[in-house]
Structures are given as C-alpha cells and as structure tokens.
Design a protein around this motif. Structure first.
Motif, PDB file in Angstrom:
ATOM      1  N   VAL A  97      -8.808  51.745  66.682  1.00  0.00           N
ATOM      2  CA  VAL A  97      -9.687  50.737  66.325  1.00  0.00           C
ATOM      3  C   VAL A  97     -10.628  49.967  67.679  1.00  0.00           C
ATOM      4  CG1 VAL A  97     -10.275  48.231  65.487  1.00  0.00           C
ATOM      5  CG2 VAL A  97      -8.852  49.909  64.237  1.00  0.00           C
ATOM      6  N   THR A  98      -9.582  50.241  68.561  1.00  0.00           N
ATOM      7  CA  THR A  98     -10.389  49.378  69.828  1.00  0.00           C
ATOM      8  C   THR A  98     -11.249  50.441  70.557  1.00  0.00           C
ATOM      9  OG1 THR A  98      -8.399  48.107  70.315  1.00  0.00           O
ATOM     10  CG2 THR A  98      -9.641  48.685  72.308  1.00  0.00           C
TER      11      THR A  98
ATOM     12  N   VAL B  19     -13.423  48.022  62.444  1.00  0.00           N
ATOM     13  CA  VAL B  19     -14.135  47.640  63.598  1.00  0.00           C
ATOM     14  C   VAL B  19     -14.836  46.060  63.061  1.00  0.00           C
ATOM     15  CG1 VAL B  19     -15.813  47.636  65.449  1.00  0.00           C
ATOM     16  CG2 VAL B  19     -14.296  49.400  64.941  1.00  0.00           C
ATOM     17  N   LEU B  20     -15.509  46.140  61.895  1.00  0.00           N
ATOM     18  CA  LEU B  20     -16.124  45.050  61.305  1.00  0.00           C
ATOM     19  C   LEU B  20     -15.338  43.807  61.058  1.00  0.00           C
ATOM     20  CD1 LEU B  20     -19.207  46.820  59.054  1.00  0.00           C
ATOM     21  CD2 LEU B  20     -19.359  45.523  61.668  1.00  0.00           C
ATOM     22  N   ARG B  21     -14.255  44.467  60.377  1.00  0.00           N
ATOM     23  CA  ARG B  21     -13.336  43.291  59.882  1.00  0.00           C
ATOM     24  C   ARG B  21     -12.872  42.555  61.296  1.00  0.00           C
ATOM     25  NH1 ARG B  21     -11.950  47.138  55.829  1.00  0.00           N
ATOM     26  NH2 ARG B  21     -10.324  47.990  57.387  1.00  0.00           N
ATOM     27  N   GLN B  22     -12.606  43.237  62.286  1.00  0.00           N
ATOM     28  CA  GLN B  22     -11.948  42.701  63.503  1.00  0.00           C
ATOM     29  C   GLN B  22     -13.093  41.712  64.166  1.00  0.00           C
ATOM     30  OE1 GLN B  22     -11.572  44.862  67.330  1.00  0.00           O
ATOM     31  NE2 GLN B  22      -9.458  44.998  66.818  1.00  0.00           N
TER      32      GLN B  22
ATOM     33  N   PHE C 236     -15.457  40.084  62.414  1.00  0.00           N
ATOM     34  CA  PHE C 236     -15.515  38.766  61.627  1.00  0.00           C
ATOM     35  C   PHE C 236     -14.453  38.077  61.993  1.00  0.00           C
ATOM     36  CE2 PHE C 236     -17.611  41.741  57.926  1.00  0.00           C
ATOM     37  CZ  PHE C 236     -18.705  41.783  58.706  1.00  0.00           C
ATOM     38  N   ILE C 237     -13.352  38.259  62.070  1.00  0.00           N
ATOM     39  CA  ILE C 237     -12.416  37.330  62.609  1.00  0.00           C
ATOM     40  C   ILE C 237     -12.731  36.759  63.830  1.00  0.00           C
ATOM     41  CG2 ILE C 237      -9.970  37.295  63.307  1.00  0.00           C
ATOM     42  CD1 ILE C 237      -9.320  39.526  61.223  1.00  0.00           C
ATOM     43  N   GLU C 238     -13.168  37.540  65.014  1.00  0.00           N
ATOM     44  CA  GLU C 238     -13.476  36.882  66.161  1.00  0.00           C
ATOM     45  C   GLU C 238     -14.794  36.214  65.786  1.00  0.00           C
ATOM     46  OE1 GLU C 238     -14.274  40.002  69.029  1.00  0.00           O
ATOM     47  OE2 GLU C 238     -12.168  41.054  68.777  1.00  0.00           O
ATOM     48  N   GLN C 239     -15.795  36.298  65.008  1.00  0.00           N
ATOM     49  CA  GLN C 239     -16.786  35.501  64.716  1.00  0.00           C
ATOM     50  C   GLN C 239     -16.513  34.214  64.334  1.00  0.00           C
ATOM     51  OE1 GLN C 239     -19.485  36.436  61.465  1.00  0.00           O
ATOM     52  NE2 GLN C 239     -21.297  36.133  62.758  1.00  0.00           N
ATOM     53  N   ASP C 240     -15.472  34.213  63.269  1.00  0.00           N
ATOM     54  CA  ASP C 240     -14.981  32.865  62.820  1.00  0.00           C
ATOM     55  C   ASP C 240     -14.169  32.110  63.960  1.00  0.00           C
ATOM     56  OD1 ASP C 240     -16.044  33.593  60.314  1.00  0.00           O
ATOM     57  OD2 ASP C 240     -13.910  34.445  59.415  1.00  0.00           O
ATOM     58  N   GLU C 241     -13.145  32.660  64.868  1.00  0.00           N
ATOM     59  CA  GLU C 241     -12.419  32.125  65.769  1.00  0.00           C
ATOM     60  C   GLU C 241     -13.600  31.437  66.762  1.00  0.00           C
ATOM     61  OE1 GLU C 241     -10.092  35.076  67.249  1.00  0.00           O
ATOM     62  OE2 GLU C 241      -8.558  34.787  65.620  1.00  0.00           O
TER      63      GLU C 241
ATOM     64  N   ASP D  47     -18.045  44.102  74.249  1.00  0.00           N
ATOM     65  CA  ASP D  47     -18.467  45.152  72.939  1.00  0.00           C
ATOM     66  C   ASP D  47     -19.292  44.426  72.005  1.00  0.00           C
ATOM     67  OD1 ASP D  47     -17.033  47.041  74.239  1.00  0.00           O
ATOM     68  OD2 ASP D  47     -15.139  46.892  73.147  1.00  0.00           O
ATOM     69  N   ARG D  48     -18.912  43.075  71.713  1.00  0.00           N
ATOM     70  CA  ARG D  48     -19.810  42.441  70.778  1.00  0.00           C
ATOM     71  C   ARG D  48     -21.209  42.233  71.069  1.00  0.00           C
ATOM     72  NH1 ARG D  48     -15.360  38.632  70.616  1.00  0.00           N
ATOM     73  NH2 ARG D  48     -16.516  37.263  71.814  1.00  0.00           N
ATOM     74  N   TYR D  49     -21.461  42.062  72.154  1.00  0.00           N
ATOM     75  CA  TYR D  49     -22.876  41.796  72.705  1.00  0.00           C
ATOM     76  C   TYR D  49     -23.491  43.359  72.608  1.00  0.00           C
ATOM     77  CZ  TYR D  49     -22.170  37.431  74.677  1.00  0.00           C
ATOM     78  OH  TYR D  49     -21.809  36.162  74.962  1.00  0.00           O
TER      79      TYR D  49
END
Length: 217
Positions: A11-12, A56-59, A61-66, A103-105
């Motif tokens: 996934v990474t 990857v999206l699920r990961q 989304f978790i980071e977005q919430d955090e 990676d998010r950017y």
C-alpha cells in the motif's frame, strides 16, 4: 515478513506510484518493483489495481480525519478561523514534509492534472465533514464584528484556502533554489494566513489580535 506487514508495504509503494503517475498512469508492475515484491504477490493481496487504489484511499481518509482533529476549530469565531488557517499553513510551509504528507499533495495534483476523480472525492468528503463547522465560525465572527464587507460563501473560501495550502506544500518540497517564495517556514505561513484571512473579510485588527506578534505584514 508477516503478511500484514507485506500488505502495508505494498500500500505504501502504491501510494507513492499513484502520487507520481496518477491512477491511470500507474502500473502494478511499478508498484511491485517499488515494494520489492513480485507482481504476482501484489495480486495475491489485492485482486486488481482498483482494489489497491481503494486501500490507498482508505488510508488517506483516515489521515484526513486525523488532520482535521489536529487542525480544525478549537476556538470560536475569529480566533478559531485564524488558528485553523495558520496551523494549516504552518504544516504546508514546512520544508521537511514527511513522505506521507508529500504523497498527499502529489496525489491531489496528479488527480487534478488527470481525470480529477481523487481530488473531487477528497474535496467533497472534506466539505461534507466540515462545512457546518466552517459556516458556524464565519457566522460567529461576523456577529462579533470581526468579519465585515460582502458576505462570502464559507465553503467556497475554505476551498480557496485549501488550494493555496496544497500548492504551497508541493512547492516547498522542491529543491530550495526552485522555490519561488521570498521567504519560508513561519514567515511564509504567517503571510499566507494574513492573505487568506483578509480575503474572507477579517479585519486587520481581528487578525492581529488572533494571530499575535508585531511582525510586518
């Protein structure tokens, strides 16, 4: 390597390849190479590229919430708006971004230059989650007299701020000689905060009260 660790490594690797090439351009063979495994092993854990992309999206989304928990509104009215905007830009203006942040950017920018599906999804999710809180803080700041002038749509101004932060984060990740800003770090974050807070209608007095300090603006 245990199966769960190998899956996480895949996934990474996928996240890195998707951020570089977008969903359409990414190949499972590239992801396998990045993860240091065979392509057959990738398919053993994920039946398709789409399934891997969803992981990857699920990961993300978790980071977005955090991130929202960390950077969201912890004060009311103008104080909450200024603090949230400034915290966001401090994170974006860091020259030493973590690989996950970078990676998010890049995923957002790769999506916007492609079919836009990821960027659209992440933006819509953010709006659904945060629109009410953003509108409440705008309303409180206006009632207090800290926001003046023509009323602007809070969700739209929030997206303008998001766009600036995304571009800032991607640009500061470039080699120092390639960065077009005349400043960096806290100075860059502070001036971006002033720029956006003025844009949403906050008075200079309110911004200075909430942001503090006597630096030149």
């Amino acid at each position: 390597m245990p199966a769960n660790e190998r899956r996480a490594a895949i996934v990474t690797a996928a996240r890195k390849v998707f951020s570089r090439d977008g969903y359409e351009g990414a190949k499972t063979s590239q992801i396998a190479q990045e993860a240091g495994v065979s392509e057959a092993l990738v398919y053993r854990h994920f039946p398709s590229k789409l399934a891997l992309y969803r992981a990857v999206l699920r990961q993300l989304f978790i980071e977005q919430d955090e991130n929202w928990q960390q950077l969201g509104f912890h004060q009311n009215g103008a104080e909450g708006l200024v603090a949230a905007i400034h915290s966001f830009f401090v994170l974006a203006a860091q020259g030493d971004l973590t690989p996950e942040s970078l990676d998010r950017y890049r995923l957002t920018l790769a999506s916007l230059s492609g079919d836009g599906s990821y960027a659209s999804l992440i933006y819509r999710r953010s709006q659904r989650r945060n629109a009410k809180a953003i509108a409440q803080e705008h309303h409180a700041a206006r009632l207090a007299g800290d926001i003046t002038g023509e009323p602007l749509e809070p969700s739209t101004t929030a997206m303008f701020i998001e766009h600036i932060g995304t571009m800032m984060g991607a640009i500061v990740a470039l080699p120092e000689a390639s960065r077009p800003y005349g400043e960096s770090g806290e100075d860059l974050a502070r001036h971006a905060t002033w720029f956006c807070c003025r844009g949403i209608g906050l008075s200079d007095a309110a911004i200075k009260r909430c942001l503090g300090g006597d630096r030149k603006t």
